[in-house]
Design an enzyme around this catalytic site. Structure first.
Site, PDB file in Angstrom:
ATOM      1  N   PHE A 153      15.321   1.956   0.979  1.00 45.30           N
ATOM      2  CA  PHE A 153      16.068   0.678   1.383  1.00 45.30           C
ATOM      3  C   PHE A 153      15.641   0.350   2.667  1.00 45.30           C
ATOM      4  O   PHE A 153      16.301  -0.066   3.582  1.00 45.30           O
ATOM      5  CB  PHE A 153      17.710   0.783   1.264  1.00 45.30           C
ATOM      6  CG  PHE A 153      18.458  -0.348   1.025  1.00 45.30           C
ATOM      7  CD1 PHE A 153      18.140  -1.544   0.357  1.00 45.30           C
ATOM      8  CD2 PHE A 153      19.420  -0.561   1.810  1.00 45.30           C
ATOM      9  CE1 PHE A 153      18.911  -2.485   0.145  1.00 45.30           C
ATOM     10  CE2 PHE A 153      20.382  -1.684   1.711  1.00 45.30           C
ATOM     11  CZ  PHE A 153      20.020  -2.520   0.863  1.00 45.30           C
ATOM     12  N   GLY A 154      14.345   0.367   2.987  1.00 45.52           N
ATOM     13  CA  GLY A 154      13.878  -0.244   4.338  1.00 45.52           C
ATOM     14  C   GLY A 154      13.726  -1.758   4.417  1.00 45.52           C
ATOM     15  O   GLY A 154      14.115  -2.227   3.479  1.00 45.52           O
ATOM     16  N   ILE A 156      11.442  -3.642   2.962  1.00 44.87           N
ATOM     17  CA  ILE A 156      10.865  -4.146   1.743  1.00 44.87           C
ATOM     18  C   ILE A 156      11.833  -4.119   0.785  1.00 44.87           C
ATOM     19  O   ILE A 156      12.312  -4.787   0.268  1.00 44.87           O
ATOM     20  CB  ILE A 156       9.592  -3.427   1.367  1.00 44.87           C
ATOM     21  CG1 ILE A 156       8.450  -3.717   2.150  1.00 44.87           C
ATOM     22  CG2 ILE A 156       9.278  -4.211  -0.141  1.00 44.87           C
ATOM     23  CD1 ILE A 156       7.105  -2.897   1.868  1.00 44.87           C
ATOM     24  N   THR A 235       5.778  -1.214  -6.187  1.00 49.20           N
ATOM     25  CA  THR A 235       4.622  -1.754  -5.212  1.00 49.20           C
ATOM     26  C   THR A 235       4.512  -0.968  -4.072  1.00 49.20           C
ATOM     27  O   THR A 235       4.124  -1.582  -2.970  1.00 49.20           O
ATOM     28  CB  THR A 235       5.128  -3.219  -4.836  1.00 49.20           C
ATOM     29  OG1 THR A 235       6.617  -3.197  -4.191  1.00 49.20           O
ATOM     30  CG2 THR A 235       5.282  -4.402  -5.961  1.00 49.20           C
ATOM     31  N   ARG A 237       3.827   3.285  -3.321  1.00 46.45           N
ATOM     32  CA  ARG A 237       2.671   3.968  -3.473  1.00 46.45           C
ATOM     33  C   ARG A 237       2.578   4.648  -4.572  1.00 46.45           C
ATOM     34  O   ARG A 237       3.400   5.366  -5.223  1.00 46.45           O
ATOM     35  CB  ARG A 237       2.528   4.861  -2.292  1.00 46.45           C
ATOM     36  CG  ARG A 237       2.146   4.333  -0.748  1.00 46.45           C
ATOM     37  CD  ARG A 237       0.691   3.896  -0.755  1.00 46.45           C
ATOM     38  NE  ARG A 237       0.258   3.415   0.628  1.00 46.45           N
ATOM     39  CZ  ARG A 237       0.322   2.057   1.111  1.00 46.45           C
ATOM     40  NH1 ARG A 237       0.841   1.238  -0.093  1.00 46.45           N
ATOM     41  NH2 ARG A 237       0.165   1.721   2.169  1.00 46.45           N
ATOM     42  N   GLU A 266      -6.268   5.024  -7.110  1.00 47.73           N
ATOM     43  CA  GLU A 266      -6.650   3.952  -7.157  1.00 47.73           C
ATOM     44  C   GLU A 266      -8.238   3.871  -7.062  1.00 47.73           C
ATOM     45  O   GLU A 266      -8.559   4.711  -5.689  1.00 47.73           O
ATOM     46  CB  GLU A 266      -6.089   2.780  -6.184  1.00 47.73           C
ATOM     47  CG  GLU A 266      -4.552   2.774  -6.589  1.00 47.73           C
ATOM     48  CD  GLU A 266      -3.841   2.061  -5.340  1.00 47.73           C
ATOM     49  OE1 GLU A 266      -4.492   1.701  -4.485  1.00 47.73           O
ATOM     50  OE2 GLU A 266      -2.529   1.805  -5.762  1.00 47.73           O
ATOM     51  N   HIS A 284      -3.156  -3.564  -6.495  1.00 45.10           N
ATOM     52  CA  HIS A 284      -2.641  -3.416  -5.021  1.00 45.10           C
ATOM     53  C   HIS A 284      -2.815  -4.742  -4.124  1.00 45.10           C
ATOM     54  O   HIS A 284      -3.672  -4.564  -3.397  1.00 45.10           O
ATOM     55  CB  HIS A 284      -3.377  -1.986  -4.432  1.00 45.10           C
ATOM     56  CG  HIS A 284      -2.774  -1.602  -3.246  1.00 45.10           C
ATOM     57  ND1 HIS A 284      -2.712  -0.244  -2.867  1.00 45.10           N
ATOM     58  CD2 HIS A 284      -2.040  -2.164  -2.316  1.00 45.10           C
ATOM     59  CE1 HIS A 284      -2.009  -0.113  -1.584  1.00 45.10           C
ATOM     60  NE2 HIS A 284      -1.564  -1.107  -1.462  1.00 45.10           N
TER      61      HIS A 284
HETATM   62  C1  8YV Z   1      -2.558  -3.022   2.880  1.00 44.59           C
HETATM   63  C2  8YV Z   1      -0.284  -1.891   2.222  1.00 44.59           C
HETATM   64  O1  8YV Z   1      -3.191  -4.106   1.980  1.00 44.59           O
HETATM   65  O2  8YV Z   1       0.718  -2.625   4.013  1.00 44.59           O
HETATM   66  C3  8YV Z   1       0.516  -1.615   3.197  1.00 44.59           C
HETATM   67  O3  8YV Z   1       1.157  -0.529   3.270  1.00 44.59           O
HETATM   68  O4  8YV Z   1      -0.332  -1.082   1.128  1.00 44.59           O
HETATM   69  C4  8YV Z   1      -1.409  -3.226   2.352  1.00 44.59           C
HETATM   70  O5  8YV Z   1      -0.428  -4.233   2.918  1.00 44.59           O
HETATM   71  C5  8YV Z   1      -3.382  -1.909   2.743  1.00 44.59           C
HETATM   72  O6  8YV Z   1      -2.544  -0.942   3.528  1.00 44.59           O
HETATM   73  C6  8YV Z   1      -4.595  -2.016   3.188  1.00 44.59           C
HETATM   74  O7  8YV Z   1      -4.601  -1.939   4.594  1.00 44.59           O
END
Ligand code: 8YV
Length: 328
Positions: A153-154, A156, A235, A237, A266, A284
């Site tokens: 709950f940060g 994002i 969305t 990791r 990935e 991604h």
């Molecule tokens: C980036 C992401 O595209 O911000 C992040 O953590 O996963 C993506 O927004 C990725 O980190 C590539 O630099």
């Protein structure tokens, strides 16, 4: 002599110009993976690094003897060996307040797409299968009024909660520390334990950082706790989820569906997931909009410039290094 900086991706002229005002800039022209050995070679004479879409492991840090500043073009920083950078007293910044809203947009898009089976609908129309209207055609699940469980709950997670408010959803969240009461109230969000989150939610959306504690923290046990009608959205990791366990749960309809932008290895995607209709897949692209990518590049460039100027950016990941380095 001007500091020399290296940018790992073709991030656009605006960001390059910000840096070029005071640095010698080398920007990689190919928008392609950068193997660690190549990065090490590129960094040999570099003072600064702006890193996007690449890994910076300890062995590369060890070889980059001139490196004194790293600006990461993203919010997640599991691609960097922060401990190795900190040991070398190299300050590192990430992006805060840049990618959150657009990533939340994608999380909600995946949630809606999975619930309303949009990829299946699209295929149905394109493939010429749509010959007449049917009462029972491609039924999905309602989103409005359902329970959304935010695992993490940060910034994002909270941005997703704001979107969910418009869908009149009940919002549960699970995080190590409780959010401020004002935030809980404004978002109508209730903190619950993990069992409750996975057990009561109709949609679980993942928003934790990847670290040893969260790796595979959504596995067979958590998936078994979920309702058969529930959906998992990721969305954050890929390795937060045990992909094998998820593929298995989806295959036997232990949960209804999933929306995934991130994967364990990935760009490899578990072959079972590729064959399942109840999973929406994305490569991604959470922060992949023209506006956000331009802003990411600008802010990361400015962060690098600040570091090279000896200023302390707001988003320093290892402030202890900066303080030691500047004697502060
Ligand atoms: C980036 C992401 O595209 O911000 C992040 O953590 O996963 C993506 O927004 C990725 O980190 C590539 O630099």
């Amino acid at each position: 002599m001007k500091p020399r900086v290296y940018i790992t991706r073709p991030v656009g002229s605006e960001a390059i110009n910000i840096l070029a005002a005071r640095c010698d800039v080398t920007c990689r022209e190919q928008d392609l993976p950068l193997p660690p050995a190549e990065l090490a070679e590129a960094l040999r004479e570099m003072d600064g690094l702006m890193i996007a879409g690449a890994r910076l492991p300890a062995e590369v840090v060890a070889q980059a003897s001139r490196l004194r500043a790293v600006s990461s073009v993203g919010v997640g920083y599991d691609n960097l060996d922060l401990a190795a950078l900190t040991a070398r007293r190299i300050p590192v910044t990430n992006l805060v307040g840049v990618v959150e809203e657009t990533t939340a947009d994608l999380a909600f898009a995946l949630l809606l797409a999975a619930a309303r089976r949009l990829p299946e609908c699209d295929r149905y129309v394109r493939e010429g299968q749509w010959r007449f209207w049917q009462w029972t055609l491609l039924w999905g699940a309602d989103v409005f009024g359902k329970t959304l469980g935010l695992y993490g709950f940060g910034n994002i997670g909270q941005a997703v909660a704001r979107r969910a408010r418009g869908f009149n959803m009940r919002i549960l969240y699970c995080s190590r520390r409780p959010a401020a009461e004002a935030i809980e109230q404004a978002l109508g969000a209730q903190r619950v334990d993990r069992d409750t989150l996975f057990g009561e939610s109709d949609f679980v959306s993942i928003h934790v950082a990847l670290n040893p504690e969260t790796r595979h923290s959504v596995g067979a046990a958590e998936l078994a706790r979920m309702k058969p009608s529930a959906y998992l959205i990721n969305t954050a990791r890929g390795p937060v989820v045990d992909e094998e366990a998820l593929a298995e749960a989806l295959q036997r309809h232990a949960i209804a569906g999933a929306g995934l932008d991130v994967f364990e290895q990935e760009p490899h995607v578990h072959p079972t997931l590729l064959g399942l209709p109840n999973v929406v897949l994305a490569p991604h692209v959470g922060s992949g909009t023209a506006e956000t990518r331009a802003r990411m590049a600008r802010v990361a460039a400015q962060n690098l410039l600040d570091l090279l100027d000896g200023k302390r950016p707001r988003t320093l990941l290892n402030p202890e290094v900066f303080e030691t380095a500047s004697g502060g």
